[in-house]
Scaffold this active site. Structure first.
Site, PDB file in Angstrom:
ATOM      1  N   ASN A   9       0.872  -1.166   0.000  1.00 38.28           N
ATOM      2  CA  ASN A   9       0.000   0.000   0.000  1.00 38.28           C
ATOM      3  C   ASN A   9       0.911   1.217   0.000  1.00 38.28           C
ATOM      4  OD1 ASN A   9      -1.771   2.075   0.464  1.00 38.28           O
ATOM      5  ND2 ASN A   9      -2.378   1.418   2.525  1.00 38.28           N
ATOM      6  N   TRP A  10       1.038   1.812  -1.155  1.00 36.40           N
ATOM      7  CA  TRP A  10       1.966   2.961  -1.265  1.00 36.40           C
ATOM      8  C   TRP A  10       1.432   4.195  -0.544  1.00 36.40           C
ATOM      9  CZ3 TRP A  10       3.700   3.200  -7.157  1.00 36.40           C
ATOM     10  CH2 TRP A  10       4.452   2.046  -7.454  1.00 36.40           C
ATOM     11  N   LYS A  11       0.159   4.206  -0.220  1.00 36.70           N
ATOM     12  CA  LYS A  11      -0.475   5.388   0.388  1.00 36.70           C
ATOM     13  C   LYS A  11      -0.232   6.602  -0.529  1.00 36.70           C
ATOM     14  CE  LYS A  11      -0.121   3.130   4.817  1.00 36.70           C
ATOM     15  NZ  LYS A  11      -0.015   3.213   6.269  1.00 36.70           N
ATOM     16  N   HIS A  94      -9.434   1.503   4.758  1.00 36.00           N
ATOM     17  CA  HIS A  94      -8.168   1.620   5.492  1.00 36.00           C
ATOM     18  C   HIS A  94      -8.374   2.548   6.698  1.00 36.00           C
ATOM     19  CE1 HIS A  94      -4.046   2.605   6.501  1.00 36.00           C
ATOM     20  NE2 HIS A  94      -3.707   1.499   5.871  1.00 36.00           N
ATOM     21  N   GLU A  96      -6.690   4.869   7.848  1.00 36.42           N
ATOM     22  CA  GLU A  96      -6.424   6.292   7.578  1.00 36.42           C
ATOM     23  C   GLU A  96      -7.650   6.941   6.938  1.00 36.42           C
ATOM     24  OE1 GLU A  96      -2.801   5.573   5.465  1.00 36.42           O
ATOM     25  OE2 GLU A  96      -1.868   4.962   7.342  1.00 36.42           O
ATOM     26  N   GLU A 164      -5.498  -4.841  10.395  1.00 31.06           N
ATOM     27  CA  GLU A 164      -4.466  -3.853  10.671  1.00 31.06           C
ATOM     28  C   GLU A 164      -4.761  -3.157  12.002  1.00 31.06           C
ATOM     29  OE1 GLU A 164      -2.416  -2.667   6.729  1.00 31.06           O
ATOM     30  OE2 GLU A 164      -4.039  -1.255   7.066  1.00 31.06           O
ATOM     31  N   GLY A 170       2.586   2.223  10.831  1.00 29.58           N
ATOM     32  CA  GLY A 170       3.543   3.305  10.682  1.00 29.58           C
ATOM     33  C   GLY A 170       4.250   3.673  11.980  1.00 29.58           C
ATOM     34  N   SER A 210       3.456  -2.237  10.271  1.00 27.81           N
ATOM     35  CA  SER A 210       4.904  -2.334  10.489  1.00 27.81           C
ATOM     36  C   SER A 210       5.471  -3.715  10.157  1.00 27.81           C
ATOM     37  CB  SER A 210       5.258  -1.937  11.931  1.00 27.81           C
ATOM     38  OG  SER A 210       4.879  -0.597  12.169  1.00 27.81           O
ATOM     39  N   GLY A 231       2.883  -1.122   4.243  1.00 27.02           N
ATOM     40  CA  GLY A 231       2.972   0.313   3.971  1.00 27.02           C
ATOM     41  C   GLY A 231       4.408   0.714   3.682  1.00 27.02           C
ATOM     42  N   GLY A 232       5.082   1.237   4.696  1.00 24.33           N
ATOM     43  CA  GLY A 232       6.426   1.798   4.548  1.00 24.33           C
ATOM     44  C   GLY A 232       7.403   0.904   3.787  1.00 24.33           C
TER      45      GLY A 232
HETATM   46  P1  13P Z   1       3.094   0.300   7.666  1.00 26.16           P
HETATM   47  O1  13P Z   1       3.568  -0.997   7.071  1.00 26.16           O
HETATM   48  O2  13P Z   1       3.831   1.495   7.193  1.00 26.16           O
HETATM   49  O3  13P Z   1       2.967   0.203   9.155  1.00 26.16           O
HETATM   50  O4  13P Z   1       1.588   0.503   7.108  1.00 26.16           O
HETATM   51  C1  13P Z   1       0.711  -0.542   7.197  1.00 26.16           C
HETATM   52  C2  13P Z   1      -0.520  -0.188   6.438  1.00 26.16           C
HETATM   53  O5  13P Z   1      -1.247   0.707   6.821  1.00 26.16           O
HETATM   54  C3  13P Z   1      -0.781  -0.896   5.193  1.00 26.16           C
HETATM   55  O6  13P Z   1      -2.033  -0.591   4.705  1.00 26.16           O
END
Ligand code: 13P
Length: 248
Positions: A9-11, A94, A96, A164, A170, A210, A231-232
């Site tokens: 997920n590149w966000k 998600h 967010e 999640e 994050g 994470s 994510g990251g």
């Molecule tokens: P991180 O891997 O950066 O914690 O993000 C997880 C996430 O929200 C994937 O959708």
């Protein structure tokens, strides 16, 4: 046997050209993967990403979809618009989006039904906040998100679920493998009760929060965990590839 699925997920990261460069670096690193691989990119990156992914084993995903087929919804993107570029997965609900953009279980449900109807595979995100976990509400929150967010889905095997925990996103603070396994086991039990035991056994449930090259093996060794939503670490080709190749 459920086939694992690792999705990035590149966000809100990577311009289209940065995204293409990442994809080009990634392709050779994951070409022998034994799992399904996807990158969920910002909407405006989709045309360039689609082109770059052609002929590879990496599927294309989006990060949201509107529930209406078309119409006066300024700024929104429909399932048909995604499909035309060969998008196959779409992240829905998600945390967010729930936190910053007013997403609710009800809108998650509408988007999920619309995505299935259009032939996209929704990756539906659920998870508790830190406060909810610390006050013993994790199971109640997940049960509510399942009950309301997945209402009226006829074939549960058409979706992927991402568990999640919000406190692990994050933050560098991962759920322990045992914690994640236990909670995903609870989610599966809920699905068996609310849908059917057979489809609950078949549906793939990812862990997200994470997840990285260092902890992926331990998480992926857990019987209930069928993949990761990353994510990251999905922004770095080597790190994402290490997760995709967790079994090697
Ligand atoms: P991180 O891997 O950066 O914690 O993000 C997880 C996430 O929200 C994937 O959708």
């Amino acid at each position: 046997m459920r086939r694992p699925i690792i999705a990035g997920n590149w966000k809100m990261n990577n311009t289209a050209s940065e995204g293409v460069a990442l994809i080009e670096a990634l392709k050779p690193l994951v070409q022998d993967a034994n799992c399904d691989v996807a990158v969920c990119v910002p909407a405006i990156d989709i045309p360039a990403a689609a082109e770059a992914l052609k002929g590879s084993n990496i599927a294309l995903g989006a990060q949201n979809v509107h529930f209406a087929k078309k119409g006066a919804y300024t700024g929104e993107i429909s399932a048909d618009m995604l499909k035309e570029y060969g998008v196959t997965y779409v992240i829905i609900g998600h945390s967010e989006r729930r936190q910053y953009f007013g997403e609710t279980d009800e809108t998650v449900n509408k988007r999920t039904l619309a995505a299935i109807e259009a032939g996209l595979t929704p990756i539906v995100c659920i998870g508790e906040t830190l406060e909810e976990r610390e006050t013993g509400k994790t199971e109640a929150v997940l049960a509510r998100q399942i009950e309301n967010g997945l209402k009226d889905i006829e074939d549960l095997t058409k979706i992927v679920i991402a568990y999640e925990p919000v406190w692990a996103i994050g933050t560098g603070r991962t759920a322990t493998a045992e914690q994640a396994n236990e909670t995903i086991g609870y989610i599966r039990k809920q699905l068996a009760e609310k849908f059917c035991p057979k489809c609950a056994e078949k549906v793939r449930i990812q862990y997200g929060g994470s997840m990285n090259a260092g902890n992926c093996k331990e998480l992926m060794a857990m019987p209930e965990i069928d993949g990761g939503l990353i994510g990251g670490a999905s922004l770095k080709p080597n790190d994402f590839a290490a997760i995709v190749n967790f079994d090697k």
